[in-house]
Design an enzyme around this catalytic site. Sequence first.
Site, PDB file in Angstrom:
ATOM      1  N   GLY A   1       0.861  -1.248  -0.163  1.00 45.81           N
ATOM      2  CA  GLY A   1      -0.028   0.029  -0.095  1.00 45.81           C
ATOM      3  C   GLY A   1       1.078   1.205  -0.035  1.00 45.81           C
ATOM      4  O   GLY A   1       0.497   2.405  -0.151  1.00 45.81           O
TER       5      GLY A   1
ATOM      6  N   HIS B   1     -13.097   2.917  -2.761  1.00 47.08           N
ATOM      7  CA  HIS B   1     -12.710   1.904  -2.350  1.00 47.08           C
ATOM      8  C   HIS B   1     -13.532   0.774  -2.118  1.00 47.08           C
ATOM      9  O   HIS B   1     -14.092   0.437  -1.083  1.00 47.08           O
ATOM     10  CB  HIS B   1     -12.051   2.251  -0.784  1.00 47.08           C
ATOM     11  CG  HIS B   1     -11.167   1.436  -0.099  1.00 47.08           C
ATOM     12  ND1 HIS B   1     -10.980   1.079   1.303  1.00 47.08           N
ATOM     13  CD2 HIS B   1     -10.284   0.236  -0.559  1.00 47.08           C
ATOM     14  CE1 HIS B   1     -10.272   0.448   1.611  1.00 47.08           C
ATOM     15  NE2 HIS B   1      -9.939  -0.539   0.475  1.00 47.08           N
TER      16      HIS B   1
ATOM     17  N   ALA C   1      -9.691  -5.283   5.327  1.00 52.63           N
ATOM     18  CA  ALA C   1      -9.764  -6.495   5.839  1.00 52.63           C
ATOM     19  C   ALA C   1     -11.079  -6.827   6.719  1.00 52.63           C
ATOM     20  O   ALA C   1     -11.135  -7.402   7.752  1.00 52.63           O
ATOM     21  CB  ALA C   1      -8.624  -6.887   7.004  1.00 52.63           C
ATOM     22  N   CYS C   2     -12.195  -6.484   6.084  1.00 48.81           N
ATOM     23  CA  CYS C   2     -13.362  -6.920   6.738  1.00 48.81           C
ATOM     24  C   CYS C   2     -13.984  -8.084   5.531  1.00 48.81           C
ATOM     25  O   CYS C   2     -15.364  -8.158   5.612  1.00 48.81           O
ATOM     26  CB  CYS C   2     -14.383  -5.692   6.548  1.00 48.81           C
ATOM     27  SG  CYS C   2     -14.328  -4.678   7.829  1.00 48.81           S
ATOM     28  N   GLY C   3     -13.326  -8.848   5.085  1.00 43.11           N
ATOM     29  CA  GLY C   3     -13.879  -9.726   4.246  1.00 43.11           C
ATOM     30  C   GLY C   3     -14.159  -9.273   2.758  1.00 43.11           C
ATOM     31  O   GLY C   3     -15.200  -9.946   2.139  1.00 43.11           O
ATOM     32  N   LYS C   4     -13.782  -8.281   2.404  1.00 39.59           N
ATOM     33  CA  LYS C   4     -13.925  -7.601   0.923  1.00 39.59           C
ATOM     34  C   LYS C   4     -13.656  -8.488  -0.150  1.00 39.59           C
ATOM     35  O   LYS C   4     -14.426  -8.865  -0.992  1.00 39.59           O
ATOM     36  CB  LYS C   4     -13.022  -6.409   0.924  1.00 39.59           C
ATOM     37  CG  LYS C   4     -13.951  -5.243   0.164  1.00 39.59           C
ATOM     38  CD  LYS C   4     -13.273  -3.944   0.586  1.00 39.59           C
ATOM     39  CE  LYS C   4     -12.973  -3.232  -0.897  1.00 39.59           C
ATOM     40  NZ  LYS C   4     -11.983  -2.125  -0.736  1.00 39.59           N
TER      41      LYS C   4
ATOM     42  N   ARG D   1     -17.425  -3.735  10.414  1.00 41.90           N
ATOM     43  CA  ARG D   1     -17.424  -4.802  11.438  1.00 41.90           C
ATOM     44  C   ARG D   1     -17.839  -4.286  12.806  1.00 41.90           C
ATOM     45  O   ARG D   1     -17.360  -3.276  13.384  1.00 41.90           O
ATOM     46  CB  ARG D   1     -15.906  -5.100  11.504  1.00 41.90           C
ATOM     47  CG  ARG D   1     -15.627  -6.344  12.048  1.00 41.90           C
ATOM     48  CD  ARG D   1     -13.967  -6.630  12.164  1.00 41.90           C
ATOM     49  NE  ARG D   1     -13.606  -7.233  11.102  1.00 41.90           N
ATOM     50  CZ  ARG D   1     -13.556  -8.618  10.973  1.00 41.90           C
ATOM     51  NH1 ARG D   1     -13.922  -9.178  12.149  1.00 41.90           N
ATOM     52  NH2 ARG D   1     -12.930  -9.146   9.862  1.00 41.90           N
TER      53      ARG D   1
END
Length: 582
Positions: free
Chosen positions: A199, A226, A249-252, A398
Amino acid sequence: MTIPKALNDWVRESEALCKPSRVVWCEGSDTEHAALVRDMVKSGVLLPLDSKTYPGCHLHRSDPSDVARTEHLTFICSEKKEDAGPTNNWMSPADARARVRPLFDGAMKGRTMYVVPYLMGPARSPFSKVGVEITDSPYVVASMRTMTRMGTIALEHLAGMGEFVKGLHSLGDLSPERRSICHFPREREIWSVGSGYGGNALLGKKCFALRIASVQARDEGWMAEHMLIVGIEDPKGNVTYVAAAFPSACGKTNLAMLVPPASQKGWKVWTVGDDIAWMRVGADGRLWAINPEAGFFGVLPYTSSKTNPNALATLKHNSIFTNAALTADGKPWWEGADDPAPSHATDWRGQPWTPSSGTVAAHPNSRFTAPAAQCPSISPKWEDPQGVPISAIVFGGRRSKLAPLVYQARDWAHGVFMGATMASETTAAATGAVGVTRRDPMAMLPFCGYHMGDYFAHWLRMGERAPKPPAIFHVNWFRKDDAGKFLWPGFGENLRVLRWIVDRAAGSGKSVESPIGHLPTRDALDVTALSVTPPTMDALLSVDRTAWQTELAEQSPFFDKLGDRLPQRLRDEHATLSKRLK
Ligand code: OXD
Ligand code: MN
């Protein structure tokens, strides 16, 4: 191929500043890539993985102090501080140049300077844009080749348009004390020094496709978001496209590659993108989206055949694993992988590891870099130059309490308010505390290249420009009961929620009014073959007015921070929601 003078001049200037021992222009060919990989294996930058199970794959270990985005060292260098806004770190362009130039001075001595032209977006798309990254990291070059359309194809595109985003990158000495990721929105330029992490160093991704592109989008009347993009195909073959924003990192990536469970016969989910969407108003008045990237830079821990079988199939070849553990038989391993923990391994730092070491074997933010084309669920439209028409926008976070499984905004402005007030419990994708609730509007907090208040105003304007804007939703897969157990099974079962979203976007789907928006009726979601009981469904869809009033009170300081640049329309939404909750 003729190289535009502006590009040549800038490469020469950068060479004079960084003083590399040689300059290599990258064309993006297989031969070039193979030679680069050979050199990296020789120098230890890459370790080849078992060629039978992971053909063409390598492991990279980064410096242990360089494993995630460093938001506190990331700057928006607009002329005026107020144009960066209170949610960004700011440096004046003059200060940034004065402070960072010395870090580039001679930084590439004894190193090769690679010139990496790259295209963000499909070939021959009028929406694609060119960037050029100058870097001294061969790992960055190899990763950019996967994450973008790199080399000659970008120069060809440049010949037709002339304009490109400049990105100067050097590993420097990798010291966090001398690390800076500076964005110059007016000049459409990026300076990144002191980090090799994705990143911070793959400048096409967060730096260009979000921070610089968000400014271009504001100026040119489009949106750089995003967001993942998926196509949801019903059993009759109709495909509805959805874009969704979740904090890191929320399950995207899991949602982008969702595999329908056996009970959802005839349904398919097509992956268009897993991280970034560029959206424009089409001639038909709808929003059309492209994925500007060509690869995935996904989180490894907890990627398994249960959470994301398509990611597993994607990363099995031609991938770079960064900061995974290495098993004795040359395979990558991470916590939450299908295989049980190996009895002995080498951890992400290169140290011997056993399950009793008391540490994780793979870094919590270990990653895979894999070509999107390898994904079994990749959409036949993912490289369509026109993009795909978006019927629904989904925001999510989340939240162990509060937010229901799914609800729909009453209209565009209410949806913008929903996105603007998004919050999520933090994870390991950025340095800093984990598990703290942070406000992350549209999941753009670390990625918006200008004042957040102006960004919300731009969103409101886009709703006016698009006669047929997508319907807007909020989802929360992470709601827990009082014992801390997840109420919703998640993963592939999330398709059941997406189906309601698709129905609603098409004007059907049963709903009830609530103070926070339209909720599904208790029987609107298909829960056949699930152990979700009616009381659990009630809990998942419940709106606790007192808790929401507290939430509204907690939103106020964030809105106040944006001062008079916060659009009045969003203050009005806040006030009317407060009234509805009473
Ligand atoms: C990412 C992030 O790496 O959002 O995609 O952090
Ligand atoms: Mn992301």
